[in-house]
Write a protein that holds these residues in place. Structure first.
Motif, PDB file in Angstrom:
ATOM      1  N   ILE A 124     -20.076 -20.268  -9.862  1.00  0.00           N
ATOM      2  CA  ILE A 124     -19.009 -21.192  -9.463  1.00  0.00           C
ATOM      3  C   ILE A 124     -19.560 -22.601  -9.256  1.00  0.00           C
ATOM      4  CG2 ILE A 124     -17.395 -21.740  -7.599  1.00  0.00           C
ATOM      5  CD1 ILE A 124     -17.086 -18.655  -7.233  1.00  0.00           C
ATOM      6  N   PHE A 125     -20.594 -22.706  -8.433  1.00  0.00           N
ATOM      7  CA  PHE A 125     -21.140 -24.028  -8.117  1.00  0.00           C
ATOM      8  C   PHE A 125     -21.796 -24.670  -9.346  1.00  0.00           C
ATOM      9  CE2 PHE A 125     -21.748 -22.409  -3.505  1.00  0.00           C
ATOM     10  CZ  PHE A 125     -20.433 -22.718  -3.216  1.00  0.00           C
ATOM     11  N   GLY A 126     -22.482 -23.856 -10.136  1.00  0.00           N
ATOM     12  CA  GLY A 126     -23.131 -24.385 -11.330  1.00  0.00           C
ATOM     13  C   GLY A 126     -22.129 -24.890 -12.343  1.00  0.00           C
ATOM     14  N   ARG A 127     -21.042 -24.179 -12.500  1.00  0.00           N
ATOM     15  CA  ARG A 127     -20.011 -24.585 -13.459  1.00  0.00           C
ATOM     16  C   ARG A 127     -19.355 -25.897 -13.032  1.00  0.00           C
ATOM     17  NH1 ARG A 127     -15.005 -21.278 -16.000  1.00  0.00           N
ATOM     18  NH2 ARG A 127     -15.696 -21.405 -18.159  1.00  0.00           N
ATOM     19  N   ALA A 128     -19.082 -26.019 -11.736  1.00  0.00           N
ATOM     20  CA  ALA A 128     -18.504 -27.262 -11.234  1.00  0.00           C
ATOM     21  C   ALA A 128     -19.493 -28.409 -11.390  1.00  0.00           C
ATOM     22  CB  ALA A 128     -18.110 -27.092  -9.778  1.00  0.00           C
ATOM     23  N   GLN A 129     -20.750 -28.141 -11.090  1.00  0.00           N
ATOM     24  CA  GLN A 129     -21.782 -29.167 -11.177  1.00  0.00           C
ATOM     25  C   GLN A 129     -21.911 -29.697 -12.604  1.00  0.00           C
ATOM     26  OE1 GLN A 129     -26.133 -28.231 -10.473  1.00  0.00           O
ATOM     27  NE2 GLN A 129     -25.680 -29.276  -8.535  1.00  0.00           N
ATOM     28  N   GLU A 130     -21.736 -28.820 -13.574  1.00  0.00           N
ATOM     29  CA  GLU A 130     -21.796 -29.245 -14.979  1.00  0.00           C
ATOM     30  C   GLU A 130     -20.731 -30.285 -15.297  1.00  0.00           C
ATOM     31  OE1 GLU A 130     -21.333 -25.682 -17.190  1.00  0.00           O
ATOM     32  OE2 GLU A 130     -23.381 -24.961 -16.794  1.00  0.00           O
ATOM     33  N   GLN A 131     -19.629 -30.250 -14.543  1.00  0.00           N
ATOM     34  CA  GLN A 131     -18.539 -31.208 -14.742  1.00  0.00           C
ATOM     35  C   GLN A 131     -18.643 -32.401 -13.795  1.00  0.00           C
ATOM     36  OE1 GLN A 131     -16.382 -31.034 -17.147  1.00  0.00           O
ATOM     37  NE2 GLN A 131     -16.807 -28.969 -17.890  1.00  0.00           N
ATOM     38  N   GLY A 132     -19.755 -32.478 -13.069  1.00  0.00           N
ATOM     39  CA  GLY A 132     -19.958 -33.595 -12.164  1.00  0.00           C
ATOM     40  C   GLY A 132     -19.211 -33.470 -10.853  1.00  0.00           C
ATOM     41  N   ILE A 133     -18.847 -32.235 -10.475  1.00  0.00           N
ATOM     42  CA  ILE A 133     -18.076 -32.002  -9.248  1.00  0.00           C
ATOM     43  C   ILE A 133     -18.949 -31.288  -8.222  1.00  0.00           C
ATOM     44  CG2 ILE A 133     -16.047 -30.902  -8.244  1.00  0.00           C
ATOM     45  CD1 ILE A 133     -14.777 -31.024 -11.053  1.00  0.00           C
ATOM     46  N   GLY A 134     -19.064 -31.888  -7.029  1.00  0.00           N
ATOM     47  CA  GLY A 134     -19.873 -31.287  -5.969  1.00  0.00           C
ATOM     48  C   GLY A 134     -19.109 -31.066  -4.687  1.00  0.00           C
ATOM     49  N   SER A 135     -17.780 -31.305  -4.708  1.00  0.00           N
ATOM     50  CA  SER A 135     -16.947 -31.110  -3.516  1.00  0.00           C
ATOM     51  C   SER A 135     -16.068 -29.884  -3.690  1.00  0.00           C
ATOM     52  CB  SER A 135     -16.064 -32.335  -3.276  1.00  0.00           C
ATOM     53  OG  SER A 135     -16.837 -33.456  -2.906  1.00  0.00           O
ATOM     54  N   PHE A 136     -15.960 -29.103  -2.613  1.00  0.00           N
ATOM     55  CA  PHE A 136     -15.170 -27.876  -2.645  1.00  0.00           C
ATOM     56  C   PHE A 136     -14.303 -27.768  -1.403  1.00  0.00           C
ATOM     57  CE2 PHE A 136     -17.844 -26.568  -6.043  1.00  0.00           C
ATOM     58  CZ  PHE A 136     -17.215 -25.508  -6.675  1.00  0.00           C
ATOM     59  N   GLU A 137     -13.151 -27.145  -1.583  1.00  0.00           N
ATOM     60  CA  GLU A 137     -12.323 -26.704  -0.462  1.00  0.00           C
ATOM     61  C   GLU A 137     -12.608 -25.217  -0.282  1.00  0.00           C
ATOM     62  OE1 GLU A 137      -8.270 -28.460   0.046  1.00  0.00           O
ATOM     63  OE2 GLU A 137      -7.641 -26.391  -0.247  1.00  0.00           O
ATOM     64  N   LEU A 138     -12.927 -24.810   0.922  1.00  0.00           N
ATOM     65  CA  LEU A 138     -13.404 -23.448   1.167  1.00  0.00           C
ATOM     66  C   LEU A 138     -12.242 -22.513   1.478  1.00  0.00           C
ATOM     67  CD1 LEU A 138     -15.901 -21.702   1.350  1.00  0.00           C
ATOM     68  CD2 LEU A 138     -16.220 -22.469   3.706  1.00  0.00           C
ATOM     69  N   ARG A 139     -12.067 -21.516   0.603  1.00  0.00           N
ATOM     70  CA  ARG A 139     -10.957 -20.569   0.766  1.00  0.00           C
ATOM     71  C   ARG A 139     -11.445 -19.135   0.604  1.00  0.00           C
ATOM     72  NH1 ARG A 139      -6.316 -21.209  -3.504  1.00  0.00           N
ATOM     73  NH2 ARG A 139      -6.175 -23.267  -2.537  1.00  0.00           N
ATOM     74  N   LEU A 140     -11.636 -18.700  -0.628  1.00  0.00           N
ATOM     75  CA  LEU A 140     -12.092 -17.335  -0.890  1.00  0.00           C
ATOM     76  C   LEU A 140     -13.557 -17.342  -1.312  1.00  0.00           C
ATOM     77  CD1 LEU A 140      -9.141 -15.795  -2.948  1.00  0.00           C
ATOM     78  CD2 LEU A 140      -9.741 -15.278  -0.599  1.00  0.00           C
ATOM     79  N   VAL A 141     -14.308 -16.418  -0.765  1.00  0.00           N
ATOM     80  CA  VAL A 141     -15.695 -16.217  -1.168  1.00  0.00           C
ATOM     81  C   VAL A 141     -15.901 -14.728  -1.400  1.00  0.00           C
ATOM     82  CG1 VAL A 141     -18.104 -16.320  -0.427  1.00  0.00           C
ATOM     83  CG2 VAL A 141     -16.590 -18.262   0.021  1.00  0.00           C
ATOM     84  N   GLU A 142     -16.276 -14.394  -2.631  1.00  0.00           N
ATOM     85  CA  GLU A 142     -16.512 -12.992  -3.006  1.00  0.00           C
ATOM     86  C   GLU A 142     -15.310 -12.116  -2.656  1.00  0.00           C
ATOM     87  OE1 GLU A 142     -20.315 -11.791  -1.466  1.00  0.00           O
ATOM     88  OE2 GLU A 142     -21.354 -13.493  -2.365  1.00  0.00           O
ATOM     89  N   GLY A 143     -14.128 -12.651  -2.869  1.00  0.00           N
ATOM     90  CA  GLY A 143     -12.891 -11.893  -2.692  1.00  0.00           C
ATOM     91  C   GLY A 143     -12.354 -11.835  -1.286  1.00  0.00           C
ATOM     92  N   LYS A 144     -13.033 -12.447  -0.316  1.00  0.00           N
ATOM     93  CA  LYS A 144     -12.583 -12.439   1.081  1.00  0.00           C
ATOM     94  C   LYS A 144     -12.231 -13.865   1.509  1.00  0.00           C
ATOM     95  CE  LYS A 144     -13.475  -8.018   1.834  1.00  0.00           C
ATOM     96  NZ  LYS A 144     -14.600  -7.612   2.682  1.00  0.00           N
ATOM     97  N   ARG A 145     -11.135 -13.991   2.263  1.00  0.00           N
ATOM     98  CA  ARG A 145     -10.701 -15.318   2.671  1.00  0.00           C
ATOM     99  C   ARG A 145     -11.433 -15.789   3.919  1.00  0.00           C
ATOM    100  NH1 ARG A 145      -5.036 -17.939   1.384  1.00  0.00           N
ATOM    101  NH2 ARG A 145      -5.458 -20.040   2.130  1.00  0.00           N
ATOM    102  N   PHE A 146     -11.788 -17.068   3.899  1.00  0.00           N
ATOM    103  CA  PHE A 146     -12.383 -17.697   5.065  1.00  0.00           C
ATOM    104  C   PHE A 146     -11.492 -17.455   6.283  1.00  0.00           C
ATOM    105  CE2 PHE A 146     -12.680 -21.202   8.029  1.00  0.00           C
ATOM    106  CZ  PHE A 146     -14.028 -21.433   8.132  1.00  0.00           C
TER     107      PHE A 146
END
Length: 268
Positions: A22-44
């Motif tokens: 996830i992070f690597g794919r976003a980084q490839e597009q020049g994006i380093g900011s995220f809104e934190l919601r689901l991680v590994e299928g579980k919600r924050f």
């Protein structure tokens, strides 16, 4: 605008190996900011302990900046014992974990509206949300209301009424035109001017109503007018976050890069 992703929208994988993808794919597009919601299928914030450890490690490794957390606060019926559980347990737990991650913005929702609500229920919703806002603000947070069909913050008018009634300088709005279209099936312009002073965060997704159901599509393929929405924000010199919700139904590998390319063509 700060181009931002959502943790579950970039890559169709909820396994314990998903975060670097996830992070690597976003980084490839020049994006380093995220809104934190689901991680590994579980919600924050209801992550497995190992998942939280992986999140912290991978966030540091990829240099991820988090703009907000979205625990699904108050996505429950107003007249439900879950409402008290959200106030007494989910809210403080979310603030604690967000603090540990260095995140200071909390997203919440209007509770689910009954089919025939009692006359005083709007006042109860206002009191519920105002209490949560005051608790969060006392800990140094800002709070944002996200619109959702079927909730007390479903249409443009309903969101405006809640924002006005809570009336707190640290309580802003997540402008989600996809969810608004699902609720009222009108162009975003119908409510934009009245909501504009409150907008602190924008969720960008496209879709159309198919056989009576909202279906999410790649940017430019639906009717929610992603192009017009972004152009309106540019014209108004919007400086907040623009959160990409690019996943379709079903979520395919090409959803994210295809929608990113469409967005970049507007921003060029």
């Amino acid at each position: 605008m700060i181009i931002t992703c959502v943790t579950n929208e970039v890559y169709p994988d909820a396994s314990s190996e998903s975060l670097p993808k996830i992070f690597g794919r976003a980084q490839e597009q020049g994006i380093g900011s995220f809104e934190l919601r689901l991680v590994e299928g579980k919600r924050f914030p209801m992550f497995e302990a190992d998942a939280f450890a992986r999140l912290k490690e991978q966030s540091k490794e990829f240099g991820i900046n988090y703009t907000a957390v979205s625990p699904g606060l108050f996505k429950v019926p107003l007249k439900s014992e879950l409402t008290a559980l959200h106030t007494n347990y989910l809210l403080p737990m979310s603030l604690d974990l967000a603090d540990e991650m260095g995140i200071k913005t909390l997203i919440l929702f209007g509770p689910t509206r009954a089919e025939n609500p009692a006359a005083n229920e709007f006042d109860e919703v206002v009191a519920l949300i105002k209490n949560a806002v005051e608790i969060a603000v006392a800990r140094g947070f800002t709070v944002q209301l996200e619109n959702l069909p079927g909730s007390w913050a479903d249409t443009s008018d309903a969101c405006f009424n809640l924002l006005e009634a809570v009336n707190h300088p640290d309580f802003g709005y997540v402008w989600d035109t996809g969810n608004l279209y699902e609720a009222e099936e009108t162009h975003f312009r119908a409510g934009y001017e009245k909501l504009k002073p409150y907008i602190r965060n924008v969720h960008l997704k496209d879709g159309a109503v198919v056989d009576g159901k909202m279906v999410w599509m790649r940017y430019g393929e639906g009717v929610t007018d992603v192009k017009g929405q972004v152009e309106a924000l540019i014209a108004d010199d919007y400086k907040g976050t623009l959160v990409l919700e690019a996943a379709c139904q079903p979520h395919e590998m090409a959803d994210f890069p295809t929608s990113i390319a469409y967005l970049k063509s507007i921003l060029a």
